[in-house]
Design a protein around this motif. Structure first.
Motif, PDB file in Angstrom:
ATOM      1  N   GLU A 274       0.825  -1.205   0.000  1.00 41.69           N
ATOM      2  CA  GLU A 274       0.000   0.000   0.000  1.00 41.69           C
ATOM      3  C   GLU A 274       0.860   1.257   0.000  1.00 41.69           C
TER       4      GLU A 274
ATOM      5  N   LYS B 298       2.006   1.924  -3.568  1.00 39.72           N
ATOM      6  CA  LYS B 298       0.971   2.460  -4.466  1.00 39.72           C
ATOM      7  C   LYS B 298       0.295   3.715  -3.914  1.00 39.72           C
ATOM      8  N   CYS B 299       0.741   4.181  -2.719  1.00 43.32           N
ATOM      9  CA  CYS B 299       0.191   5.401  -2.104  1.00 43.32           C
ATOM     10  C   CYS B 299      -1.316   5.331  -1.911  1.00 43.32           C
ATOM     11  N   HIS B 300      -1.796   4.189  -1.461  1.00 45.50           N
ATOM     12  CA  HIS B 300      -3.234   4.050  -1.259  1.00 45.50           C
ATOM     13  C   HIS B 300      -3.502   2.903  -0.285  1.00 45.50           C
ATOM     14  N   SER B 301      -4.529   3.085   0.532  1.00 43.99           N
ATOM     15  CA  SER B 301      -4.934   2.009   1.422  1.00 43.99           C
ATOM     16  C   SER B 301      -6.427   2.081   1.688  1.00 43.99           C
ATOM     17  N   ASP B 302      -7.102   0.980   1.438  1.00 48.26           N
ATOM     18  CA  ASP B 302      -8.517   0.872   1.796  1.00 48.26           C
ATOM     19  C   ASP B 302      -8.677   0.373   3.226  1.00 48.26           C
TER      20      ASP B 302
ATOM     21  N   GLY C 145      -3.128  10.167   4.263  1.00 51.76           N
ATOM     22  CA  GLY C 145      -4.376   9.627   3.745  1.00 51.76           C
ATOM     23  C   GLY C 145      -5.142  10.614   2.897  1.00 51.76           C
TER      24      GLY C 145
ATOM     25  N   ASP D 126      -5.877  12.665  -0.411  1.00 49.79           N
ATOM     26  CA  ASP D 126      -5.653  12.421  -1.839  1.00 49.79           C
ATOM     27  C   ASP D 126      -4.531  13.290  -2.403  1.00 49.79           C
TER      28      ASP D 126
ATOM     29  N   CYS E 167       0.493  11.716  -0.723  1.00 46.30           N
ATOM     30  CA  CYS E 167       1.519  10.666  -0.728  1.00 46.30           C
ATOM     31  C   CYS E 167       2.314  10.700  -2.036  1.00 46.30           C
ATOM     32  N   GLU E 168       1.613  10.870  -3.150  1.00 46.29           N
ATOM     33  CA  GLU E 168       2.283  10.914  -4.456  1.00 46.29           C
ATOM     34  C   GLU E 168       3.267  12.080  -4.549  1.00 46.29           C
TER      35      GLU E 168
END
Length: 194
Positions: free
Chosen positions: A80, A83-87, A113, A115, A118-119
């Protein structure tokens, strides 16, 4: 005479507490940056650079300062993080003065967290050392691009197994030293009071 015995008792108990219960609270990014989106592309790895300059041990804490409800911090898995994302984050905080306790040795992966943050580089890997003795011999945490996916057949995993053995030996030596110190202090206190 009795008051000096009480003073010595409190002194030795304080020493034992300092030896066995030391932890540090780290201000993520230091006071100048806090937990925020890096200001330029050249700063995109600033949190991993900050983390690599510090030595973290079990029970240390990380203080993430940011404006309440304007950002967040999440602990995620390595995949996660990449990919800079976590559900399903392991931990999430949005209150702005978030403190996270490093409760085990190993790697922790942090991302914003919010949007797009992180990118832009608002992410960090923290490596927690197994013991104070390991802090002197361990290398800094890996950079974002480090490949940590060695298979069981590679020489890297053999080196890792040797590293784990050394780490376990360091933990055992630290535990033995702690037991020896405790025994010496208790013997002294026993002789003093009895």
């Amino acid at each position: 005479m009795e008051s000096s015995k009480v003073f010595l008792l409190f002194f030795f108990l304080s020493v034992i507490q300092v030896v066995f219960v030391t932890s540090t609270e780290f201000q993520v990014g230091d006071k100048s940056n806090g937990w925020e989106v890096p200001k330029s592309k050249s700063d995109q790895d600033m949190y991993n650079e900050w983390a690599s300059k510090n030595r973290f041990k079990v029970n240390d804490t990380l203080n993430f300062n940011f404006k309440k409800d304007a950002d967040s911090v999440m602990v995620v898995t390595e995949a996660e993080y990449e990919k800079c994302h976590s559900d399903k984050p392991i931990f999430t905080a949005k209150d702005g003065g978030s403190v996270f306790k490093l409760d085990r040795p190993g790697l922790f992966y942090f991302i914003s967290g919010t949007d797009g943050h992180c990118e832009k580089g608002q992410k960090m890997i923290v490596k927690v050392l197994a013991s104070p003795a390991a802090a002197e011999t361990e290398s800094p945490p890996p950079s974002q691009s480090a490949n940590q996916n060695a298979t069981a057949e590679t020489p890297a995993s053999h080196d890792h197994a040797n590293h784990v053995d050394k780490k376990n030996n360091a933990v055992a030596m630290h535990a033995a030293a702690a037991i020896t110190l405790t025994t010496a202090v208790m013997s002294f206190l026993g002789a003093l009071f009895f």
